[in-house]
Design an enzyme around this catalytic site. Structure first.
Site, PDB file in Angstrom:
ATOM      1  N   HIS A  82       1.210  -0.302   0.009  1.00  0.00           N
ATOM      2  CA  HIS A  82       1.820   1.004   0.215  1.00  0.00           C
ATOM      3  C   HIS A  82       2.956   0.992   1.239  1.00  0.00           C
ATOM      4  O   HIS A  82       4.033   1.553   0.975  1.00  0.00           O
ATOM      5  CB  HIS A  82       0.759   2.032   0.605  1.00  0.00           C
ATOM      6  CG  HIS A  82      -0.239   2.311  -0.484  1.00  0.00           C
ATOM      7  ND1 HIS A  82      -1.185   3.322  -0.416  1.00  0.00           N
ATOM      8  CD2 HIS A  82      -0.453   1.703  -1.683  1.00  0.00           C
ATOM      9  CE1 HIS A  82      -1.913   3.320  -1.520  1.00  0.00           C
ATOM     10  NE2 HIS A  82      -1.497   2.341  -2.292  1.00  0.00           N
ATOM     11  N   ASP A 137      -1.342  -0.031 -10.012  1.00  0.00           N
ATOM     12  CA  ASP A 137      -1.285   0.421  -8.621  1.00  0.00           C
ATOM     13  C   ASP A 137       0.058   0.025  -8.010  1.00  0.00           C
ATOM     14  O   ASP A 137       0.989  -0.345  -8.729  1.00  0.00           O
ATOM     15  CB  ASP A 137      -2.473  -0.125  -7.811  1.00  0.00           C
ATOM     16  CG  ASP A 137      -2.539  -1.651  -7.743  1.00  0.00           C
ATOM     17  OD1 ASP A 137      -1.498  -2.312  -7.909  1.00  0.00           O
ATOM     18  OD2 ASP A 137      -3.648  -2.197  -7.515  1.00  0.00           O
TER      19      ASP A 137
END
Length: 255
Positions: A82, A137
């Site tokens: 992230h 993801d």
């Protein structure tokens, strides 16, 4: 051997994922090195960034030998992937993915997080996740949905179909395909072109397009007005107007 090599030529920074024996698969160490390289890319003297891979692959996604040791996978994603995806989007300059070979799983997500993608003719694009019972993801659902639309994105991610470079170009995933040996030079040429443009305006354009997907028309109009007002305060705006009036090539400084 460093997991990531970062070099600079003029105003262009090239970040090379450097685990060629593992097709540049992600590990915590590679994530950490990539994070440092992306911090370097914040330097105002850097006006365009290229991300590519060493050896035969761009990035094969997560190194599954380490994946099994990660415990809480959600926490691992938040700690590793992230921050780097967000760092790419936060850079106020163009980021070009030069896809030199296999691009799979989270490596595909990384490429799609960049602003522009070009590919070698021997590159391939593989979703990867569903093949081992996982969901996309590292921003894959966010970026691929925006590139392809919901229906085609779901069809591709769920089928795990391998796309050739030519197919990726036809679908609009990459903007250009070149012969493999020519990719580094073409990436450098493209990055140099963007590095010569008004960097502040490019950065604000990037922000506007990121904002547009979730904004109402009224919100987007207001955001455009605010950033246009900021753009008129830049040296590059003044240079661009002067060059236009004097009928000469503009010499943008990125300020």
């Amino acid at each position: 051997m460093a997991e990531v090599e970062s070099t600079r030529a003029g105003a262009v920074q090239t970040i090379t994922l450097n685990r060629p024996d593992k097709m540049n698969a992600f590990t915590r160490a590679l994530h950490g090195a990539l994070r440092e390289a992306l911090k370097e890319a914040r330097d105002p003297e850097v006006r365009a960034v290229v991300i590519t891979g060493a050896g035969r692959g761009f990035c094969a996604g997560q190194d599954l030998t380490e994946f099994g040791e990660s415990g809480d996978v959600g926490a691992a994603l938040r700690e590793t992937y992230h921050p780097n995806v967000l760092a790419i989007r936060a850079l106020e300059k163009p980021v070009i993915a030069a896809v030199n070979g296999a691009c799979a799983g989270a490596g595909l997500s990384l490429a799609c997080a960049c602003d522009i993608r070009i590919a070698a003719d021997n590159a391939s694009f593989v979703p990867g996740f569903i093949g081992i019972g996982l969901v996309p993801d590292a921003g894959g659902t966010y970026f691929i949905h925006r590139l392809l639309g919901a229906s085609r994105a779901f069809e591709w991610m769920s089928s795990n179909r391998r796309l050739t470079a030519a197919e990726a170009h036809a679908w609009g995933i990459v903007s250009e395909v070149v012969e493999g040996d020519a990719l580094p030079a073409r990436a450098a040429e493209l990055a140099s072109f963007y590095a010569g443009l008004p960097t502040r305006a490019l950065g604000m354009t990037k922000r506007l397009f990121d904002h547009a997907d979730t904004a109402t028309l009224e919100e987007q109009l207001e955001h455009e007005a605010q950033l246009q007002a900021a753009a008129t305060q830049t040296d590059d705006f003044r240079e661009g107007v002067a060059a236009f009036l004097e009928k000469r090539e503009a010499r943008f400084s990125g300020r």
